[in-house]
Structure formats: C-alpha cells, structure tokens
Design a protein around this motif. Structure first.
Motif, PDB file in Angstrom:
ATOM      1  N   GLY A 281      16.619 -42.701  47.785  1.00 23.13           N
ATOM      2  CA  GLY A 281      16.286 -43.559  46.655  1.00 23.13           C
ATOM      3  C   GLY A 281      17.424 -43.797  45.677  1.00 23.13           C
ATOM      4  O   GLY A 281      17.200 -44.363  44.600  1.00 23.13           O
ATOM      5  N   LEU A 282      18.649 -43.402  46.041  1.00 21.15           N
ATOM      6  CA  LEU A 282      19.787 -43.607  45.146  1.00 21.15           C
ATOM      7  C   LEU A 282      20.283 -45.041  45.167  1.00 21.15           C
ATOM      8  O   LEU A 282      21.031 -45.465  44.285  1.00 21.15           O
ATOM      9  N   ALA A 283      19.910 -45.786  46.197  1.00 16.18           N
ATOM     10  CA  ALA A 283      20.255 -47.205  46.295  1.00 16.18           C
ATOM     11  C   ALA A 283      19.069 -47.957  46.872  1.00 16.18           C
ATOM     12  O   ALA A 283      18.273 -47.398  47.643  1.00 16.18           O
ATOM     13  N   THR A 284      18.947 -49.213  46.509  1.00 18.51           N
ATOM     14  CA  THR A 284      17.887 -50.050  47.059  1.00 18.51           C
ATOM     15  C   THR A 284      18.396 -50.724  48.330  1.00 18.51           C
ATOM     16  O   THR A 284      19.613 -50.848  48.541  1.00 18.51           O
ATOM     17  N   PRO A 285      17.491 -51.188  49.183  1.00 15.90           N
ATOM     18  CA  PRO A 285      17.937 -51.919  50.369  1.00 15.90           C
ATOM     19  C   PRO A 285      18.815 -53.121  50.023  1.00 15.90           C
ATOM     20  O   PRO A 285      19.793 -53.394  50.718  1.00 15.90           O
ATOM     21  N   ALA A 286      18.473 -53.831  48.954  1.00 20.88           N
ATOM     22  CA  ALA A 286      19.257 -54.999  48.563  1.00 20.88           C
ATOM     23  C   ALA A 286      20.679 -54.606  48.164  1.00 20.88           C
ATOM     24  O   ALA A 286      21.651 -55.290  48.508  1.00 20.88           O
ATOM     25  N   GLN A 287      20.818 -53.502  47.431  1.00 23.19           N
ATOM     26  CA  GLN A 287      22.150 -53.039  47.036  1.00 23.19           C
ATOM     27  C   GLN A 287      22.987 -52.674  48.255  1.00 23.19           C
ATOM     28  O   GLN A 287      24.172 -53.001  48.336  1.00 23.19           O
ATOM     29  N   LEU A 288      22.368 -52.002  49.204  1.00 20.65           N
ATOM     30  CA  LEU A 288      23.113 -51.582  50.391  1.00 20.65           C
ATOM     31  C   LEU A 288      23.466 -52.786  51.262  1.00 20.65           C
ATOM     32  O   LEU A 288      24.569 -52.852  51.823  1.00 20.65           O
ATOM     33  N   ARG A 289      22.569 -53.757  51.361  1.00 18.66           N
ATOM     34  CA  ARG A 289      22.886 -54.974  52.128  1.00 18.66           C
ATOM     35  C   ARG A 289      24.054 -55.711  51.493  1.00 18.66           C
ATOM     36  O   ARG A 289      24.940 -56.210  52.197  1.00 18.66           O
ATOM     37  N   SER A 290      24.083 -55.773  50.178  1.00 18.88           N
ATOM     38  CA  SER A 290      25.200 -56.434  49.486  1.00 18.88           C
ATOM     39  C   SER A 290      26.516 -55.707  49.754  1.00 18.88           C
ATOM     40  O   SER A 290      27.552 -56.328  49.986  1.00 18.88           O
ATOM     41  N   ALA A 291      26.473 -54.375  49.739  1.00 22.67           N
ATOM     42  CA  ALA A 291      27.675 -53.586  50.011  1.00 22.67           C
ATOM     43  C   ALA A 291      28.151 -53.795  51.448  1.00 22.67           C
ATOM     44  O   ALA A 291      29.359 -53.875  51.709  1.00 22.67           O
ATOM     45  N   ILE A 292      27.215 -53.911  52.373  1.00 22.22           N
ATOM     46  CA  ILE A 292      27.574 -54.147  53.777  1.00 22.22           C
ATOM     47  C   ILE A 292      28.238 -55.508  53.929  1.00 22.22           C
ATOM     48  O   ILE A 292      29.277 -55.638  54.601  1.00 22.22           O
ATOM     49  N   ARG A 293      27.676 -56.542  53.304  1.00 19.34           N
ATOM     50  CA  ARG A 293      28.266 -57.884  53.398  1.00 19.34           C
ATOM     51  C   ARG A 293      29.665 -57.913  52.778  1.00 19.34           C
ATOM     52  O   ARG A 293      30.597 -58.500  53.342  1.00 19.34           O
ATOM     53  N   LEU A 294      29.818 -57.272  51.618  1.00 20.05           N
ATOM     54  CA  LEU A 294      31.119 -57.250  50.954  1.00 20.05           C
ATOM     55  C   LEU A 294      32.162 -56.531  51.805  1.00 20.05           C
ATOM     56  O   LEU A 294      33.288 -57.016  51.984  1.00 20.05           O
ATOM     57  N   THR A 295      31.795 -55.381  52.347  1.00 24.58           N
ATOM     58  CA  THR A 295      32.737 -54.603  53.150  1.00 24.58           C
ATOM     59  C   THR A 295      33.098 -55.339  54.430  1.00 24.58           C
ATOM     60  O   THR A 295      34.263 -55.325  54.868  1.00 24.58           O
ATOM     61  N   ALA A 296      32.121 -55.994  55.050  1.00 18.61           N
ATOM     62  CA  ALA A 296      32.409 -56.770  56.261  1.00 18.61           C
ATOM     63  C   ALA A 296      33.380 -57.901  55.951  1.00 18.61           C
ATOM     64  O   ALA A 296      34.316 -58.169  56.727  1.00 18.61           O
ATOM     65  N   GLY A 297      33.188 -58.563  54.817  1.00 17.67           N
ATOM     66  CA  GLY A 297      34.097 -59.640  54.429  1.00 17.67           C
ATOM     67  C   GLY A 297      35.502 -59.139  54.175  1.00 17.67           C
ATOM     68  O   GLY A 297      36.495 -59.756  54.591  1.00 17.67           O
ATOM     69  N   LEU A 298      35.616 -57.999  53.485  1.00 16.41           N
ATOM     70  CA  LEU A 298      36.933 -57.421  53.211  1.00 16.41           C
ATOM     71  C   LEU A 298      37.617 -56.977  54.497  1.00 16.41           C
ATOM     72  O   LEU A 298      38.833 -57.138  54.657  1.00 16.41           O
ATOM     73  N   ALA A 299      36.851 -56.400  55.420  1.00 13.36           N
ATOM     74  CA  ALA A 299      37.424 -55.979  56.702  1.00 13.36           C
ATOM     75  C   ALA A 299      37.944 -57.182  57.484  1.00 13.36           C
ATOM     76  O   ALA A 299      39.029 -57.129  58.081  1.00 13.36           O
ATOM     77  N   ALA A 300      37.166 -58.268  57.481  1.00 14.95           N
ATOM     78  CA  ALA A 300      37.606 -59.481  58.183  1.00 14.95           C
ATOM     79  C   ALA A 300      38.869 -60.051  57.541  1.00 14.95           C
ATOM     80  O   ALA A 300      39.811 -60.452  58.242  1.00 14.95           O
ATOM     81  N   LEU A 301      38.912 -60.089  56.212  1.00 14.54           N
ATOM     82  CA  LEU A 301      40.095 -60.606  55.515  1.00 14.54           C
ATOM     83  C   LEU A 301      41.319 -59.746  55.811  1.00 14.54           C
ATOM     84  O   LEU A 301      42.407 -60.265  56.114  1.00 14.54           O
ATOM     85  N   SER A 302      41.148 -58.441  55.725  1.00 16.58           N
ATOM     86  CA  SER A 302      42.254 -57.533  56.007  1.00 16.58           C
ATOM     87  C   SER A 302      42.735 -57.696  57.447  1.00 16.58           C
ATOM     88  O   SER A 302      43.948 -57.703  57.718  1.00 16.58           O
ATOM     89  N   GLY A 303      41.799 -57.853  58.367  1.00 18.71           N
ATOM     90  CA  GLY A 303      42.166 -58.041  59.766  1.00 18.71           C
ATOM     91  C   GLY A 303      42.948 -59.325  59.992  1.00 18.71           C
ATOM     92  O   GLY A 303      43.923 -59.354  60.750  1.00 18.71           O
ATOM     93  N   LEU A 304      42.557 -60.395  59.314  1.00 17.91           N
ATOM     94  CA  LEU A 304      43.283 -61.663  59.439  1.00 17.91           C
ATOM     95  C   LEU A 304      44.701 -61.557  58.868  1.00 17.91           C
ATOM     96  O   LEU A 304      45.658 -62.082  59.453  1.00 17.91           O
ATOM     97  N   LEU A 305      44.834 -60.868  57.746  1.00 16.45           N
ATOM     98  CA  LEU A 305      46.168 -60.653  57.173  1.00 16.45           C
ATOM     99  C   LEU A 305      47.033 -59.827  58.126  1.00 16.45           C
ATOM    100  O   LEU A 305      48.232 -60.085  58.280  1.00 16.45           O
ATOM    101  N   LEU A 306      46.413 -58.835  58.777  1.00 17.84           N
ATOM    102  CA  LEU A 306      47.123 -58.013  59.746  1.00 17.84           C
ATOM    103  C   LEU A 306      47.636 -58.863  60.901  1.00 17.84           C
ATOM    104  O   LEU A 306      48.813 -58.760  61.291  1.00 17.84           O
ATOM    105  N   LEU A 307      46.772 -59.711  61.451  1.00 19.86           N
ATOM    106  CA  LEU A 307      47.181 -60.544  62.573  1.00 19.86           C
ATOM    107  C   LEU A 307      48.242 -61.552  62.159  1.00 19.86           C
ATOM    108  O   LEU A 307      49.176 -61.842  62.926  1.00 19.86           O
ATOM    109  N   GLY A 308      48.114 -62.088  60.955  1.00 22.31           N
ATOM    110  CA  GLY A 308      49.127 -63.019  60.474  1.00 22.31           C
ATOM    111  C   GLY A 308      50.489 -62.367  60.362  1.00 22.31           C
ATOM    112  O   GLY A 308      51.519 -62.962  60.707  1.00 22.31           O
TER     113      GLY A 308
END
Length: 293
Positions: A82-109
C-alpha cells in the motif's frame, strides 16, 4: 511518494547485475584497443534503466496478482504493502520505459553512426529487451510464472548485454566475449535463483511456477552450485594478467552459497545481496584484467 519508497521499488541490491554485464563487454573491447568511454556510460545508463524497469514491472505484476501477499519472505513490495497506488506505479513504469528507450537511442547514435543494418539489428534487440523487462510478470501470460525467467535472465544479462556492448565498441565479435557472456549470464541467473528459492512458499500459493519451484528446494540448491561452478570455470578462461584479482569476488559468493545451502526464507535476502555484490566484484575485476591484459 517518499524517495525511500521509490528506492525500495527499484530494488537496489539487484542493480549491480546490469553493471556487471556492461563492464565485462567493455573489458573485452578494451582488450582489443577499442574502448569508448561515451558508449560505456550510455550502455551502463541504459542497462540500469532496463533493470529498474523490470523491478518496477515485477512489483506491479506480482502486486495485482496477489503474489506478494502477507507473509512474503522478501522485502516488502510497494504496491502490495500500500505504499504506492497502481496508477503511481504504472506512471513510473511508463516514465522508466521512455527513459530507457531514449538512452538506448543515444547509445546507438554514439556507437553506430549511419550504419543502417546495425541500427536495425540493435533496435530489434532493444525492443526485445524492453518486452523482456515488462513481460516477466506483466500481461496475460507472464513468462516468469511459467519457469522461463532463468532463460530470459541468462540471455539478456549474458549474450545480449556482453556481446552487444563489446560489438558497439569493436563492430565485430571480441576475443573472449563468449566466455564473458557465459560468466555474466550464469551469475545473474544465480541471483534470480536465490530470489526464487527464498520465495518458494509464496510462489507456490500464488501459482508462480518458477524453475526453483519446479525443481524443489534440494535440486534448486544443487542448481545454484552448478550455476556458480560453471560461471567460475568460464571466468578462468579470462584470467590473463591482472584478471586473477577477480578471485576476490569469491569471498561474498562463498558466504552467499553457505546461506543458500543452509537457510530458507528471509535469511536469503542477505545471500541475494552478497551474490549481486560478488558478481560485480568478480566481473569488474575480470573486465580490468581484460582491458590491461
């Protein structure tokens, strides 16, 4: 939500595994005179973000399925407690996935420039890595609930991370990269196996059929010994020059193994941390040996 809660959610004890694989791949490339500090930093960042993404997704997936019910042997999960709500965790997952994708693209570039064929191959690997990070406990048929987590961890922490990193610097297979991939992959699976041995009873109740659960406690312990022994034997193939210093990593690995063979439940939380730490020491010093060899 407090910072301490987010730190609990990302499970810092597991993060050395992401670092270990990338360092070994960089060590292989450096041994052939192709080290690139920018590629290393971006690869480390991308791997860490993917590991954090996986941990957040596992917290969410197990939480909504009720796997992390009261009586769990591991550290408290933020959704189940109960320390986080499902909505909070879903938002964190989306943010982290976006950052990982951005970092990966910078790496490939940075690493690939205008090499379209290489871009296509690594974009495919990146997409698979994102799906693997999310699919362990998410979706209608999460592979972690069918005993396939060990295989996925080996593939993505071993060949994909190690060979991928060395290739991004060398643009060809590196000498010893296969042995390095075997070391990183097997030691990472050893950490997962400790986690699954610790959670045998809660996973049994939740219907999470991990490989450790399928094997049973006694055979899962033998499996742990085989993982470590094979990883160490593979590591000896890379111990030229200063690489012998990697043996310093055996101290925490030995302490963790003693706990795995004699304890169950919450006592294995310490074994998990020791194995992750020993993995980072062993692989990091192997990487230095390869670079200076």
């Amino acid at each position: 939500m407090p910072l301490s809660t987010w730190l609990n959610a990302i499970r810092p004890k597991t993060l050395p595994l992401a670092l270990a694989s990338i360092l070994l791949g960089a060590g292989v490339a450096a041994g052939e005179g192709a080290f690139d500090g920018g590629v290393l930093l971006l690869a480390l960042l991308t791997a860490l973000l993917l590991q954090i993404l996986s941990n957040l997704a596992n917290d969410y997936g197990d939480g909504v399925r009720g796997t992390d019910a009261e009586g769990r042997a591991g550290p408290a999960r933020v959704l189940a407690s109960g320390l986080a709500t499902p909505a909070q965790l879903r938002s964190a997952i989306r943010l982290t996935a976006g950052l990982a994708a951005l970092s990966g693209l910078l790496l490939l570039g940075r690493a690939l420039g205008a090499d379209r064929a290489a871009w296509l191959g690594f974009l495919l690997l990146g997409a698979l890595a994102l799906l693997a990070a999310l699919g362990y406990t998410l979706g209608r048929r999460p592979y972690g609930y069918r005993g396939l987590g060990d295989l996925a961890v080996f593939v993505f922490f071993g060949p994909v991370a190690v060979l991928g990193t060395s290739w991004l610097m060398l643009h060809q297979p590196g000498a010893g990269a296969g042995w390095a991939a075997l070391v990183a992959g097997l030691l990472s699976v050893a950490v997962l196996n400790i986690n699954n041995i610790r959670d045998l009873e809660s996973d049994r109740r939740a219907g999470k059929h991990t490989l450790a659960l399928r094997l049973g406690l006694a055979r899962a312990r033998v499996y742990q010994l085989l993982l470590l022994a094979t990883a160490l034997l593979a590591g000896t193939q890379l111990m030229a020059g200063w690489g012998f210093l990697a043996l310093l990593g055996l101290w925490p690995l030995a302490g963790a193994t003693r706990l795995v063979l004699t304890e169950q439940g919450p006592a294995l939380n310490r074994a998990l941390g020791l194995t992750a730490r020993g993995t980072l020491i062993f692989t990091g010093l192997l990487a230095l040996g390869l670079a200076w060899g």
